[in-house]
Design an enzyme around this catalytic site. Sequence first.
Site, PDB file in Angstrom:
ATOM      1  N   PRO A  36       5.852  19.983  60.559  1.00 50.95           N
ATOM      2  CA  PRO A  36       5.018  19.497  61.662  1.00 50.95           C
ATOM      3  C   PRO A  36       4.743  18.001  61.618  1.00 50.95           C
ATOM      4  CG  PRO A  36       4.171  21.588  60.845  1.00 50.95           C
ATOM      5  CD  PRO A  36       5.282  21.191  59.918  1.00 50.95           C
ATOM      6  N   GLU A  59      18.381  16.727  65.608  1.00 54.15           N
ATOM      7  CA  GLU A  59      19.323  15.951  64.785  1.00 54.15           C
ATOM      8  C   GLU A  59      19.053  14.447  64.913  1.00 54.15           C
ATOM      9  OE1 GLU A  59      22.281  17.108  61.944  1.00 54.15           O
ATOM     10  OE2 GLU A  59      20.974  18.246  63.284  1.00 54.15           O
TER      11      GLU A  59
END
Length: 388
Positions: free
Chosen positions: A134, A371
């Site tokens: 997170p 990514e």
Amino acid sequence: MNILQRLDARLALSDEERMLLASVQQLAREQVAPRAGHFDRSGEFPSENLRAINALGLNAMFIPAAYGGAELSYTAYLACVREISQACAATGIIWATNYHAIKPLIDWGSEEQKTRLLPRIADGALGALAITEPDAGSDATGMRTSFRPVGDEVLVNGGKSFITNGDRAGLYLLFGKWEGIAGARQSISVLILEQGTPGLSVLRLEDKMGMRASGTATLAFDGCRVPQANLLGQPGDGLKILFASLNKSRPSVAAHALGIARAAFEDAVAYINQRRQSGQRILEFQGIQFMVADLAAELALVESWLWQVAGWVDAGAQDFGMEASLLKLRATDLAMRVATDAVQLLGGYGYCKDYRVERLMRDAKITQIWEGTNQIHRQLIGRSFLQR
């Protein structure tokens, strides 16, 4: 043949690879694509697609023969990613994530680790790459998952979020910080976590805009005990392994995005060749021809760069990080642009779920985020020109 078909025909593949790619194209056309809409609507895991992929032996194509595989070129792998993703983007990323997670084990693992673990992937097991948390996305140094050595085991505590295949993986390539090593960068290390490890739990699956058949999991590690034999490299090798693996996974993400882009482009072109307005086909209007020409030019150029980077990897290149970032950035931005323009070209129909361009537009968006967000890639590329 049009310009994109001619580009495909020039791919640097062996005869064996061309035969495999033809089989993948047939599988994608006859089995994967017809199911894609159902899996998107239901959010079900596409088990039938994965069984069909495994029946072709595709998991084996990036595993060395010594460990049960039948390794083919990186170019062939990317071509298969694009074909499967063109048929079903969710299935494409589920399968491609195997490579993302397992290639570091191939490149950095010990002989014992590879002999013990790689045959599972060759036989069809799924892998997961567990980096994001997170508070640690594009900046991996912010991760808080901890590795504490206890005898011949490592005690793992923490959690990961947004993990593709996180609910289905047989093997997890898990990044965390090794207790006793100072420094946010220096302490990052890598473990192979196996399915069924006590203390590993899936807290939830995300309800997503797109890629709905691909599970995206939040994971918790509550006192997981992992054998030190599953440590990849040495404590503190994590960032080095991470950067090397991302350089090869980012072209894979680009191939996935280009599969989405190709699907959207082909659907749009087919529609505007048939749909008539004011007595002529939509593609006969000059403004629409210009629009199609611009999209085709971008597709041809970005796909050419994909195959250029693939060729470097097959030739053994190691230093291509900026080129991989540029490829990921351009391919994923293009996927979003082509999908959005395809919806526009189909008009009201493009906004309806009966036509797959609506799904493709939703699927395309995440490619600009995962990514490494495209803002991060622009920063990396721009910063590379700073004079030192």
